[in-house]
Design an enzyme around this catalytic site. Structure first.
Site, PDB file in Angstrom:
ATOM      1  N   CYS A   7       0.863  -1.187   0.000  1.00 39.88           N
ATOM      2  CA  CYS A   7       0.000   0.000   0.000  1.00 39.88           C
ATOM      3  C   CYS A   7       0.894   1.230   0.000  1.00 39.88           C
ATOM      4  O   CYS A   7       2.072   1.140  -0.368  1.00 39.88           O
ATOM      5  CB  CYS A   7      -0.986  -0.017   1.171  1.00 39.88           C
ATOM      6  SG  CYS A   7      -0.222   0.028   2.811  1.00 39.88           S
ATOM      7  N   ARG A  13      -3.367  -0.597   5.371  1.00 41.34           N
ATOM      8  CA  ARG A  13      -3.961  -1.663   4.545  1.00 41.34           C
ATOM      9  C   ARG A  13      -3.067  -2.881   4.375  1.00 41.34           C
ATOM     10  O   ARG A  13      -3.508  -4.016   4.610  1.00 41.34           O
ATOM     11  CB  ARG A  13      -4.350  -1.109   3.166  1.00 41.34           C
ATOM     12  CG  ARG A  13      -5.483  -0.098   3.226  1.00 41.34           C
ATOM     13  CD  ARG A  13      -5.622   0.671   1.925  1.00 41.34           C
ATOM     14  NE  ARG A  13      -4.475   1.549   1.714  1.00 41.34           N
ATOM     15  CZ  ARG A  13      -4.267   2.283   0.618  1.00 41.34           C
ATOM     16  NH1 ARG A  13      -5.142   2.214  -0.378  1.00 41.34           N
ATOM     17  NH2 ARG A  13      -3.218   3.065   0.531  1.00 41.34           N
ATOM     18  N   ASP A 120      -8.394   3.756   1.321  1.00 44.20           N
ATOM     19  CA  ASP A 120      -7.420   4.073   2.364  1.00 44.20           C
ATOM     20  C   ASP A 120      -8.158   4.528   3.619  1.00 44.20           C
ATOM     21  O   ASP A 120      -8.839   5.554   3.600  1.00 44.20           O
ATOM     22  CB  ASP A 120      -6.504   5.197   1.857  1.00 44.20           C
ATOM     23  CG  ASP A 120      -5.284   5.355   2.740  1.00 44.20           C
ATOM     24  OD1 ASP A 120      -5.320   4.869   3.886  1.00 44.20           O
ATOM     25  OD2 ASP A 120      -4.305   5.952   2.268  1.00 44.20           O
TER      26      ASP A 120
HETATM   27  P1  4NP Z   1      -1.779   2.877   4.086  1.00 44.95           P
HETATM   28  O1  4NP Z   1      -2.407   4.221   4.661  1.00 44.95           O
HETATM   29  O2  4NP Z   1      -1.225   3.194   2.708  1.00 44.95           O
HETATM   30  O3  4NP Z   1      -2.938   1.942   4.009  1.00 44.95           O
HETATM   31  O4  4NP Z   1      -0.702   2.439   5.053  1.00 44.95           O
HETATM   32  C1  4NP Z   1      -1.721   5.445   4.725  1.00 44.95           C
HETATM   33  C2  4NP Z   1      -0.780   5.634   5.701  1.00 44.95           C
HETATM   34  C3  4NP Z   1      -0.119   6.857   5.791  1.00 44.95           C
HETATM   35  C4  4NP Z   1      -0.423   7.871   4.908  1.00 44.95           C
HETATM   36  C5  4NP Z   1      -1.353   7.656   3.924  1.00 44.95           C
HETATM   37  C6  4NP Z   1      -1.995   6.437   3.830  1.00 44.95           C
HETATM   38  N1  4NP Z   1       0.229   9.107   5.031  1.00 44.95           N
HETATM   39  O5  4NP Z   1      -0.076  10.021   4.247  1.00 44.95           O
HETATM   40  O6  4NP Z   1       1.083   9.284   5.908  1.00 44.95           O
END
Ligand code: 4NP
Length: 149
Positions: A7, A13, A120
């Site tokens: 992800c 995720r 997300d």
């Molecule tokens: P992930 O979610 O891709 O599912 O781990 C996110 C985690 C952090 C961020 C964005 C999405 N961020 O912008 O820091």
């Protein structure tokens, strides 16, 4: 069989997908996860992801975020991407056709969801994390059935 879940941040995720997949497949499988950004490198998963997994008796608390590397394309047999931005980023890092063939959208395993994305939950609440867990659980079942059939 080596499976990599990817992800953006590797704190919401893909850690959940890793934790869910690990309990579904035989012990001979290797399941890992990574992110396309290194912003959260070395961090444990988001507290809400840890809690959501724990609600389903899955412990993801010891996982640590890491970015995708070029070596991953050799190490892993299948690389599943949580959304289209992630897919495009990962594909752009692949160095040949064999490596590109390993990469797919996680949701494409659910045939009726062609091109669909795992939303997300980072900016959402616990309900969003639970909804993502349910989606990942169905997707992991579909992937497992495809691989084992
Ligand atoms: P992930 O979610 O891709 O599912 O781990 C996110 C985690 C952090 C961020 C964005 C999405 N961020 O912008 O820091």
């Amino acid at each position: 069989m080596k499976i990599l879940m990817v992800c953006l941040g590797n704190i919401c995720r893909s850690p959940l997908a890793e934790g869910i997949m690990k309990i579904k497949v035989p012990e001979s499988f290797f399941v890992d996860s990574a992110g396309t950004i290194s912003l959260h490198e070395g961090e444990h998963p988001d507290k809400r992801a840890i809690k959501t997994a724990a609600n389903h008796n899955i412990d993801i608390s010891k996982q640590k975020s890491r970015p995708v590397t070029k070596a991953d394309f050799d190490t892993f047999d299948k690389i599943f991407c949580m959304d289209i931005d992630v897919y495009e980023d990962v594909i752009s890092k692949a160095q040949n056709e064999e490596q590109r063939r390993k990469v797919s959208l996680f949701m494409s395993a659910l045939g009726d969801h062609e091109n669909a994305e795992v939303p997300d939950p980072y900016w959402g609440d616990m309900n969003d994390f639970e909804a993502v867990f349910q989606l990942l659980d169905r997707g992991c079942d579909a992937i497992k059935n495809q691989i084992l059939s």
